[in-house]
Design an enzyme around this catalytic site. Structure first.
Site, PDB file in Angstrom:
ATOM      1  N   GLN A 158     -20.944   7.814 -22.344  1.00 49.97           N
ATOM      2  CA  GLN A 158     -20.170   8.362 -21.215  1.00 49.97           C
ATOM      3  C   GLN A 158     -20.211   7.494 -19.950  1.00 49.97           C
ATOM      4  O   GLN A 158     -19.235   7.413 -19.219  1.00 49.97           O
ATOM      5  CB  GLN A 158     -20.708   9.759 -20.893  1.00 49.97           C
ATOM      6  CG  GLN A 158     -19.990  10.482 -19.796  1.00 49.97           C
ATOM      7  CD  GLN A 158     -20.550  11.878 -19.600  1.00 49.97           C
ATOM      8  OE1 GLN A 158     -20.283  12.759 -20.389  1.00 49.97           O
ATOM      9  NE2 GLN A 158     -21.340  12.075 -18.568  1.00 49.97           N
ATOM     10  N   GLU A 195     -14.422   9.069 -11.628  1.00 47.75           N
ATOM     11  CA  GLU A 195     -15.674   8.728 -10.926  1.00 47.75           C
ATOM     12  C   GLU A 195     -15.594   7.326 -10.362  1.00 47.75           C
ATOM     13  O   GLU A 195     -16.600   6.773  -9.905  1.00 47.75           O
ATOM     14  CB  GLU A 195     -16.872   8.835 -11.880  1.00 47.75           C
ATOM     15  CG  GLU A 195     -17.266  10.257 -12.171  1.00 47.75           C
ATOM     16  CD  GLU A 195     -18.619  10.367 -12.855  1.00 47.75           C
ATOM     17  OE1 GLU A 195     -19.481   9.489 -12.673  1.00 47.75           O
ATOM     18  OE2 GLU A 195     -18.806  11.350 -13.584  1.00 47.75           O
ATOM     19  N   ASP A 231     -25.664   6.588 -19.690  1.00 52.35           N
ATOM     20  CA  ASP A 231     -25.703   8.030 -19.939  1.00 52.35           C
ATOM     21  C   ASP A 231     -24.951   8.228 -21.246  1.00 52.35           C
ATOM     22  O   ASP A 231     -23.722   8.111 -21.294  1.00 52.35           O
ATOM     23  CB  ASP A 231     -25.035   8.816 -18.796  1.00 52.35           C
ATOM     24  CG  ASP A 231     -25.101  10.325 -19.050  1.00 52.35           C
ATOM     25  OD1 ASP A 231     -25.643  10.726 -20.111  1.00 52.35           O
ATOM     26  OD2 ASP A 231     -24.625  11.106 -18.201  1.00 52.35           O
ATOM     27  N   GLU A 274     -29.965   8.109 -20.663  1.00 47.34           N
ATOM     28  CA  GLU A 274     -29.844   9.549 -20.342  1.00 47.34           C
ATOM     29  C   GLU A 274     -29.252  10.285 -21.542  1.00 47.34           C
ATOM     30  O   GLU A 274     -28.293   9.796 -22.157  1.00 47.34           O
ATOM     31  CB  GLU A 274     -28.929   9.668 -19.104  1.00 47.34           C
ATOM     32  CG  GLU A 274     -28.760  11.076 -18.576  1.00 47.34           C
ATOM     33  CD  GLU A 274     -27.887  11.094 -17.310  1.00 47.34           C
ATOM     34  OE1 GLU A 274     -27.957  10.145 -16.491  1.00 47.34           O
ATOM     35  OE2 GLU A 274     -27.118  12.058 -17.151  1.00 47.34           O
ATOM     36  N   ASP A 304     -30.719  15.315 -18.984  1.00 50.81           N
ATOM     37  CA  ASP A 304     -29.712  15.932 -18.115  1.00 50.81           C
ATOM     38  C   ASP A 304     -29.257  17.220 -18.804  1.00 50.81           C
ATOM     39  O   ASP A 304     -29.722  18.318 -18.457  1.00 50.81           O
ATOM     40  CB  ASP A 304     -28.543  14.958 -17.878  1.00 50.81           C
ATOM     41  CG  ASP A 304     -27.390  15.597 -17.127  1.00 50.81           C
ATOM     42  OD1 ASP A 304     -27.568  16.692 -16.560  1.00 50.81           O
ATOM     43  OD2 ASP A 304     -26.276  15.021 -17.097  1.00 50.81           O
ATOM     44  N   LYS A 329     -29.285  18.219 -10.729  1.00 49.76           N
ATOM     45  CA  LYS A 329     -27.955  18.549 -10.203  1.00 49.76           C
ATOM     46  C   LYS A 329     -28.056  19.963  -9.647  1.00 49.76           C
ATOM     47  O   LYS A 329     -28.158  20.931 -10.423  1.00 49.76           O
ATOM     48  CB  LYS A 329     -26.911  18.520 -11.316  1.00 49.76           C
ATOM     49  CG  LYS A 329     -26.613  17.143 -11.889  1.00 49.76           C
ATOM     50  CD  LYS A 329     -25.754  17.297 -13.133  1.00 49.76           C
ATOM     51  CE  LYS A 329     -25.320  15.961 -13.691  1.00 49.76           C
ATOM     52  NZ  LYS A 329     -24.820  16.090 -15.077  1.00 49.76           N
ATOM     53  N   ARG A 358     -21.667  15.152  -9.639  1.00 51.76           N
ATOM     54  CA  ARG A 358     -20.996  15.613 -10.855  1.00 51.76           C
ATOM     55  C   ARG A 358     -19.720  14.811 -11.014  1.00 51.76           C
ATOM     56  O   ARG A 358     -19.277  14.139 -10.085  1.00 51.76           O
ATOM     57  CB  ARG A 358     -20.625  17.113 -10.761  1.00 51.76           C
ATOM     58  CG  ARG A 358     -21.736  18.073 -10.480  1.00 51.76           C
ATOM     59  CD  ARG A 358     -22.806  18.138 -11.520  1.00 51.76           C
ATOM     60  NE  ARG A 358     -22.404  18.245 -12.893  1.00 51.76           N
ATOM     61  CZ  ARG A 358     -22.700  19.264 -13.696  1.00 51.76           C
ATOM     62  NH1 ARG A 358     -23.356  20.295 -13.232  1.00 51.76           N
ATOM     63  NH2 ARG A 358     -22.361  19.256 -14.987  1.00 51.76           N
ATOM     64  N   SER A 359     -19.100  14.935 -12.190  1.00 54.22           N
ATOM     65  CA  SER A 359     -17.874  14.144 -12.386  1.00 54.22           C
ATOM     66  C   SER A 359     -16.764  14.601 -11.428  1.00 54.22           C
ATOM     67  O   SER A 359     -16.047  13.783 -10.870  1.00 54.22           O
ATOM     68  CB  SER A 359     -17.425  14.197 -13.839  1.00 54.22           C
ATOM     69  OG  SER A 359     -17.446  15.512 -14.314  1.00 54.22           O
ATOM     70  N   LYS A 380     -27.964   9.324  -8.334  1.00 51.53           N
ATOM     71  CA  LYS A 380     -26.889   8.852  -9.204  1.00 51.53           C
ATOM     72  C   LYS A 380     -25.546   9.276  -8.626  1.00 51.53           C
ATOM     73  O   LYS A 380     -25.337  10.465  -8.335  1.00 51.53           O
ATOM     74  CB  LYS A 380     -27.075   9.441 -10.598  1.00 51.53           C
ATOM     75  CG  LYS A 380     -26.025   8.985 -11.606  1.00 51.53           C
ATOM     76  CD  LYS A 380     -26.395   9.520 -12.979  1.00 51.53           C
ATOM     77  CE  LYS A 380     -25.204   9.623 -13.856  1.00 51.53           C
ATOM     78  NZ  LYS A 380     -25.445  10.369 -15.081  1.00 51.53           N
TER      79      LYS A 380
HETATM   80  C1  2PG Z   1     -23.407  13.518 -16.127  1.00 49.80           C
HETATM   81  C2  2PG Z   1     -22.387  13.955 -15.114  1.00 49.80           C
HETATM   82  C3  2PG Z   1     -22.157  13.020 -13.952  1.00 49.80           C
HETATM   83  P1  2PG Z   1     -20.692  15.870 -15.490  1.00 49.80           P
HETATM   84  O1  2PG Z   1     -23.302  13.822 -17.322  1.00 49.80           O
HETATM   85  O2  2PG Z   1     -24.418  12.940 -15.760  1.00 49.80           O
HETATM   86  O3  2PG Z   1     -21.348  11.953 -14.227  1.00 49.80           O
HETATM   87  O4  2PG Z   1     -21.210  14.371 -15.708  1.00 49.80           O
HETATM   88  O5  2PG Z   1     -20.661  16.143 -14.046  1.00 49.80           O
HETATM   89  O6  2PG Z   1     -19.314  15.874 -16.125  1.00 49.80           O
HETATM   90  O7  2PG Z   1     -21.638  16.788 -16.209  1.00 49.80           O
HETATM   91 MG    MG Z   2     -25.487  13.111 -17.773  1.00 50.58          MG
END
Ligand code: 2PG
Ligand code: MG
Length: 403
Positions: A158, A195, A231, A274, A304, A329, A358-359, A380
């Protein structure tokens, strides 16, 4: 402190999705908006109690007298007192709002309390501790669920990340920008995801070769240091007990996934991986951690989706020796008390903390203040794009103030 009003409304995030913004009004206005994830972990708290509209309507009808009563018994002069106020607030709104709304409300209250104490949020949280700056983890290339590369092909991982090492935070940001720009050139990329990360049709390994190259250029020509991370977000392509890779198409079982990731760590000297295994696989994380040690490499194994900023899941990961770093997060759990608890448990157990965007993001930069206030090891975020760089700029601003 007297709260005159709490106002909630819907705003659009960087992907155009609706999210919540909360304003706590005292003698001034304190605003916080929540981001929104695309690859959300199965164990994240629900963003809203019923839905966004019902959370907004609940907050707008909140009787501020009930909140103000909390300040009568406790004036929130110290951070410990401020967190007691948050605890009482949580009792008040329990089950009525979800994690996105709770985070925005609590952050607003903390900012207001910080102001009452003539401090900014980071200063208030830092208390008597000496402020320490995180290292930036910058997203340079997007794949997987954050992909949509050339001809609808993308690397399966990702995110491909640069983690610079400089003398100051500002220098770290400059190195990550340099690495990002060099990567764009070497990739021949011209499009970016939401992003701000480059899009490409290349495979994981082709990308890693380029990043390795960029690291060498930065070291040899610029005499600077940058590490590489990924990640993998592996739950997003884990199905029927297999990791289903598309580019190129191959299915790996758990054992082969561990061998594959360990080989990538060795070959490309990865500093950070990650979610290398599925979000339920605490023992898989442990086996990978053991393999890494066996080969004599050093690489952070980061949770995560595995841990979702949840103290109980972190404790399980510690018991299983699954990880040595955790993504934090705030809107995965909502409660800032729990965010604080997660960070404290992590620190006690020598687990590095990475506060993260977050994305789907907004221009809010609260996580930058939290990074300093909670003494996180890393932050991050993206490297490119306003909503991403706002968090970095805020940290640079704090760094300048401290000079
Ligand atoms: C992640 C996040 C941040 P998402 O997986 O670390 O890029 O993605 O906010 O879509 O969960
Ligand atoms: Mg992640």
């Amino acid at each position: 402190m007297i709260i005159k009003k709490v106002i909630a409304k819907a705003i659009r995030d960087s992907r155009g999705e609706k999210t919540i913004k909360v304003t706590v009004k005292t003698s001034r206005k304190f605003k916080t908006s929540s981001p929104f994830g695309k690859s959300t972990g199965k164990y994240e708290a629900k963003p809203y109690s019923k839905n966004l509209t019902s959370d907004i309507s609940y907050i707008n009808k909140l009787d501020v007298d009930n909140l103000n009563k909390l300040f009568q018994k406790n004036d929130g002069k110290t951070i410990a007192q401020a967190f007691l106020i948050l605890q009482d607030t949580e009792k008040l709104v329990k089950n009525k709002i979800g994690a996105n709304s709770l985070f925005a409300l609590e952050a607003g209250l903390l900012k207001a309390l910080a102001y009452e104490n003539k401090k900014e949020l980071w200063e208030f949280l830092t208390s008597k501790n000496k402020p320490a700056f995180p290292r930036p983890v910058g997203n340079a290339i997007g794949g997987g669920l954050h992909g949509e590369g050339i001809q609808k092909k993308e690397p399966d991982f990702q995110e491909f990340l640069f983690i610079s090492n400089g003398r100051t935070f500002s220098e770290c940001v400059e190195i990550n920008e340099l690495a990002y720009n060099l990567t764009g050139k070497l990739l021949g990329a011209w499009t970016k995801n939401d992003e701000g990360a480059w899009l490409t049709g290349k495979t994981n390994e082709e990308v890693l070769m380029i990043l390795d190259n960029v690291r060498q250029i930065i070291k040899n020509e610029y005499k600077k240091e940058v590490d590489i991370g990924v990640d993998i977000a592996s739950s997003s392509f884990y199905k029927d007990n297999k990791y289903n890779y598309k580019n190129p198409a191959v299915d790996l079982n758990k054992k082969h996934q561990i061998l594959y990731i360990n080989e990538l760590i060795r070959r490309y000297k990865l500093f950070y991986v990650e979610d290398p295994l599925d979000e339920n696989d605490f023992t898989g994380f442990k086996e990978l951690s053991k393999e890494i040690k066996k080969t004599g490499n050093k690489c952070h194994v980061v949770g995560d989706d595995l841990t979702t900023t949840n103290p109980e899941r972190l404790k399980k990961a510690i018991k299983n020796k699954s990880i040595d770093a955790i993504i934090v997060k705030p809107n995965q759990i909502g409660s800032l008390l729990k965010v604080k608890e997660v960070i404290e448990i992590a620190r006690k157990n020598r687990i590095k903390t990475i506060i993260s965007h977050r994305s789907g993001e907004t221009k809010d930069s609260t996580i930058a203040d939290l990074a300093i206030g909670f003494r996180c090891d890393f932050i991050k975020t993206g490297i490119h794009g306003k909503v991403r760089t706002r968090k970095l700029r805020r940290l640079i601003e704090i760094e300048k103030k401290l000079r």
